[in-house]
Design a protein around this motif. Structure first.
Motif, PDB file in Angstrom:
ATOM      1  N   SER A 257      41.059  41.648  44.116  1.00 31.70           N
ATOM      2  CA  SER A 257      40.193  40.732  43.374  1.00 31.70           C
ATOM      3  C   SER A 257      39.785  41.392  42.068  1.00 31.70           C
ATOM      4  CB  SER A 257      38.945  40.380  44.195  1.00 31.70           C
ATOM      5  OG  SER A 257      38.170  41.551  44.422  1.00 31.70           O
ATOM      6  N   LEU A 258      39.087  40.640  41.237  1.00 29.32           N
ATOM      7  CA  LEU A 258      38.467  41.162  40.016  1.00 29.32           C
ATOM      8  C   LEU A 258      36.965  41.201  40.218  1.00 29.32           C
ATOM      9  CD1 LEU A 258      40.372  39.101  37.284  1.00 29.32           C
ATOM     10  CD2 LEU A 258      40.732  41.503  37.870  1.00 29.32           C
ATOM     11  N   ASN A 259      36.304  42.150  39.578  1.00 30.05           N
ATOM     12  CA  ASN A 259      34.845  42.121  39.675  1.00 30.05           C
ATOM     13  C   ASN A 259      34.300  40.974  38.835  1.00 30.05           C
ATOM     14  OD1 ASN A 259      34.640  42.975  37.017  1.00 30.05           O
ATOM     15  ND2 ASN A 259      33.746  44.954  37.509  1.00 30.05           N
ATOM     16  N   LEU A 260      33.037  40.673  39.050  1.00 34.23           N
ATOM     17  CA  LEU A 260      32.420  39.508  38.427  1.00 34.23           C
ATOM     18  C   LEU A 260      32.558  39.513  36.917  1.00 34.23           C
ATOM     19  CD1 LEU A 260      30.496  37.066  38.218  1.00 34.23           C
ATOM     20  CD2 LEU A 260      28.605  38.679  38.376  1.00 34.23           C
ATOM     21  N   ALA A 261      32.180  40.608  36.284  1.00 36.80           N
ATOM     22  CA  ALA A 261      32.159  40.650  34.821  1.00 36.80           C
ATOM     23  C   ALA A 261      33.559  40.474  34.242  1.00 36.80           C
ATOM     24  CB  ALA A 261      31.530  41.955  34.343  1.00 36.80           C
ATOM     25  N   THR A 262      34.566  41.086  34.872  1.00 39.59           N
ATOM     26  CA  THR A 262      35.938  40.959  34.375  1.00 39.59           C
ATOM     27  C   THR A 262      36.443  39.533  34.530  1.00 39.59           C
ATOM     28  OG1 THR A 262      36.380  43.269  34.964  1.00 39.59           O
ATOM     29  CG2 THR A 262      38.276  41.844  34.595  1.00 39.59           C
ATOM     30  N   ALA A 263      36.211  38.940  35.693  1.00 37.02           N
ATOM     31  CA  ALA A 263      36.649  37.565  35.911  1.00 37.02           C
ATOM     32  C   ALA A 263      35.962  36.615  34.938  1.00 37.02           C
ATOM     33  CB  ALA A 263      36.360  37.145  37.351  1.00 37.02           C
ATOM     34  N   ALA A 264      34.683  36.836  34.700  1.00 35.08           N
ATOM     35  CA  ALA A 264      33.951  35.978  33.766  1.00 35.08           C
ATOM     36  C   ALA A 264      34.523  36.093  32.363  1.00 35.08           C
ATOM     37  CB  ALA A 264      32.472  36.343  33.774  1.00 35.08           C
ATOM     38  N   ALA A 265      34.825  37.302  31.934  1.00 33.85           N
ATOM     39  CA  ALA A 265      35.384  37.487  30.597  1.00 33.85           C
ATOM     40  C   ALA A 265      36.716  36.764  30.461  1.00 33.85           C
ATOM     41  CB  ALA A 265      35.549  38.976  30.301  1.00 33.85           C
ATOM     42  N   VAL A 266      37.562  36.849  31.485  1.00 33.79           N
ATOM     43  CA  VAL A 266      38.859  36.177  31.444  1.00 33.79           C
ATOM     44  C   VAL A 266      38.676  34.659  31.320  1.00 33.79           C
ATOM     45  CG1 VAL A 266      40.937  35.662  32.782  1.00 33.79           C
ATOM     46  CG2 VAL A 266      40.061  38.006  32.694  1.00 33.79           C
ATOM     47  N   CYS A 267      37.786  34.101  32.127  1.00 38.04           N
ATOM     48  CA  CYS A 267      37.564  32.646  32.101  1.00 38.04           C
ATOM     49  C   CYS A 267      36.966  32.187  30.770  1.00 38.04           C
ATOM     50  CB  CYS A 267      36.640  32.247  33.247  1.00 38.04           C
ATOM     51  SG  CYS A 267      37.339  32.474  34.894  1.00 38.04           S
ATOM     52  N   LEU A 268      35.992  32.900  30.283  1.00 37.79           N
ATOM     53  CA  LEU A 268      35.332  32.509  29.041  1.00 37.79           C
ATOM     54  C   LEU A 268      36.289  32.602  27.852  1.00 37.79           C
ATOM     55  CD1 LEU A 268      31.926  34.261  29.721  1.00 37.79           C
ATOM     56  CD2 LEU A 268      32.281  31.790  29.536  1.00 37.79           C
ATOM     57  N   TYR A 269      37.106  33.637  27.821  1.00 48.02           N
ATOM     58  CA  TYR A 269      38.070  33.757  26.733  1.00 48.02           C
ATOM     59  C   TYR A 269      39.159  32.701  26.834  1.00 48.02           C
ATOM     60  CZ  TYR A 269      36.564  37.688  23.931  1.00 48.02           C
ATOM     61  OH  TYR A 269      35.878  38.484  23.042  1.00 48.02           O
ATOM     62  N   ALA A 270      39.509  32.314  28.057  1.00 48.19           N
ATOM     63  CA  ALA A 270      40.494  31.233  28.215  1.00 48.19           C
ATOM     64  C   ALA A 270      39.956  29.951  27.588  1.00 48.19           C
ATOM     65  CB  ALA A 270      40.820  31.037  29.686  1.00 48.19           C
ATOM     66  N   SER A 271      38.696  29.634  27.873  1.00 49.29           N
ATOM     67  CA  SER A 271      38.090  28.441  27.271  1.00 49.29           C
ATOM     68  C   SER A 271      37.963  28.590  25.760  1.00 49.29           C
ATOM     69  CB  SER A 271      36.721  28.183  27.889  1.00 49.29           C
ATOM     70  OG  SER A 271      36.845  27.639  29.180  1.00 49.29           O
ATOM     71  N   GLY A 272      37.558  29.772  25.323  1.00 47.61           N
ATOM     72  CA  GLY A 272      37.440  29.990  23.889  1.00 47.61           C
ATOM     73  C   GLY A 272      38.757  29.793  23.176  1.00 47.61           C
ATOM     74  N   ARG A 273      39.842  30.266  23.783  1.00 51.45           N
ATOM     75  CA  ARG A 273      41.158  30.091  23.176  1.00 51.45           C
ATOM     76  C   ARG A 273      41.548  28.611  23.152  1.00 51.45           C
ATOM     77  NH1 ARG A 273      46.890  32.033  25.881  1.00 51.45           N
ATOM     78  NH2 ARG A 273      48.251  30.993  24.387  1.00 51.45           N
ATOM     79  N   ALA A 274      41.318  27.919  24.274  1.00 46.64           N
ATOM     80  CA  ALA A 274      41.698  26.510  24.360  1.00 46.64           C
ATOM     81  C   ALA A 274      40.918  25.648  23.379  1.00 46.64           C
ATOM     82  CB  ALA A 274      41.500  26.000  25.784  1.00 46.64           C
ATOM     83  N   GLN A 275      39.669  26.009  23.138  1.00 42.51           N
ATOM     84  CA  GLN A 275      38.807  25.203  22.264  1.00 42.51           C
ATOM     85  C   GLN A 275      38.963  25.553  20.788  1.00 42.51           C
ATOM     86  OE1 GLN A 275      34.799  25.656  23.670  1.00 42.51           O
ATOM     87  NE2 GLN A 275      35.197  24.681  25.632  1.00 42.51           N
ATOM     88  N   ARG A 276      39.652  26.628  20.481  1.00 40.52           N
ATOM     89  CA  ARG A 276      39.749  27.096  19.093  1.00 40.52           C
ATOM     90  C   ARG A 276      40.464  26.074  18.218  1.00 40.52           C
ATOM     91  NH1 ARG A 276      42.756  32.640  18.164  1.00 40.52           N
ATOM     92  NH2 ARG A 276      44.512  31.281  18.680  1.00 40.52           N
TER      93      ARG A 276
END
Length: 276
Positions: A257-276
């Protein structure tokens, strides 16, 4: 800019500052500690926090003259103190420690601002994780962070240090119950996605169709709130049921698994990229 050198580490003023490491003292006085050059720099910057006092060793005052100048320009009282005094106030000050008003943002104000990306921490207890997620949310361009009831106090010194100043960059809402947060965001047109290892949707698949997602598939290009759960048990079944969809981060290697902070960063950056 600065008054006479403070040299008594047992002075009442020193004890009062040190006491803000305790939650009860923070609540009683409505203030908290900001420790270290980076966090203090962001706190005294225009649009940062409401800082009342800044304490600096003579060496730090020279090394971070820009920080002291910004504090002075903002009307903050600056006091020079011996290293012993500053260390007595905070063991993590690195020569600079400030006292600021508690940071507050209202959920109603956040949703009224038509947010496109929000991070929601549900029952997150570890201060280092909470602060790191807040920092990642800031870096990814999120509009706000929400810490639900039973989450760690965002003014906990370790949380503040872990944000590296991001606490002063975006609205942070604390204390609401998760169902109320989800309802308010959904009413504002924000899709609510829960991050969980057993999610029905793969994050990479969602990125592939962002902006043109078929019906029934979450669109990462649309306004989105990510809900992240507790470090030990993740999100409860009743929490997952609140979300519009549950999304998993793909694991390509052998990591369990990924720890919380790493998983959150991946998800947030995915949205940031999609919304750019």
């Amino acid at each position: 800019m600065a008054d006479d050198l403070l040299s008594n580490p047992r002075a009442d003023r020193v004890k009062a500052v040190r006491a803000l490491a305790d939650r009860s003292a923070r609540r009683r006085h409505g203030r908290f500690l900001v420790e270290g050059p980076q966090a203090v720099r962001e706190a005294v910057a225009p649009g940062g926090g409401c800082v009342h006092e800044l304490y600096a060793t003579p060496d730090a005052a020279q090394r971070y003259a820009d920080v002291l100048a910004a504090a002075d320009a903002g009307g903050v009282r600056v006091r020079l103190a011996t290293p012993e005094v500053v260390d007595a106030m905070s063991a993590d000050a690195q020569g600079l420690v400030a006292v600021a008003d508690l940071v507050h943002a209202g959920l109603d104000a956040v949703v009224a601002g038509a947010p496109r990306l929000v991070a929601v921490l549900a029952h997150v207890r570890d201060p280092g994780n909470a602060g790191t997620v807040l920092r990642a949310a800031d870096a990814a361009g999120a509009d706000a962070v929400v810490l639900t009831a039973s989450s760690v106090d965002v003014h906990n010194p370790k949380v503040v240090r872990s944000t590296a100043g991001s606490l002063f960059h975006l609205p942070v809402v604390t204390g609401p119950e998760l169902p109320d947060v989800v309802a308010a965001l959904r009413d504002a047109g924000v899709a609510v996605l829960a991050a969980a290892g057993g999610g029905a949707h793969d994050l990479d698949d969602l990125l592939d169709v962002a902006g043109r997602a078929p019906q029934g598939v979450p669109d990462l290009a649309a306004p989105t709130a990510w809900v992240f759960g507790n470090e030990a048990w993740g999100l409860r079944d009743e929490d997952l049921a609140l979300a519009d969809a549950v999304v998993r981060v793909p694991l390509r290697g052998r990591a369990e698994s990924l720890n919380l902070a790493t998983a959150a960063a991946v998800c947030l950056y995915a949205s940031g990229r999609a919304q750019r």
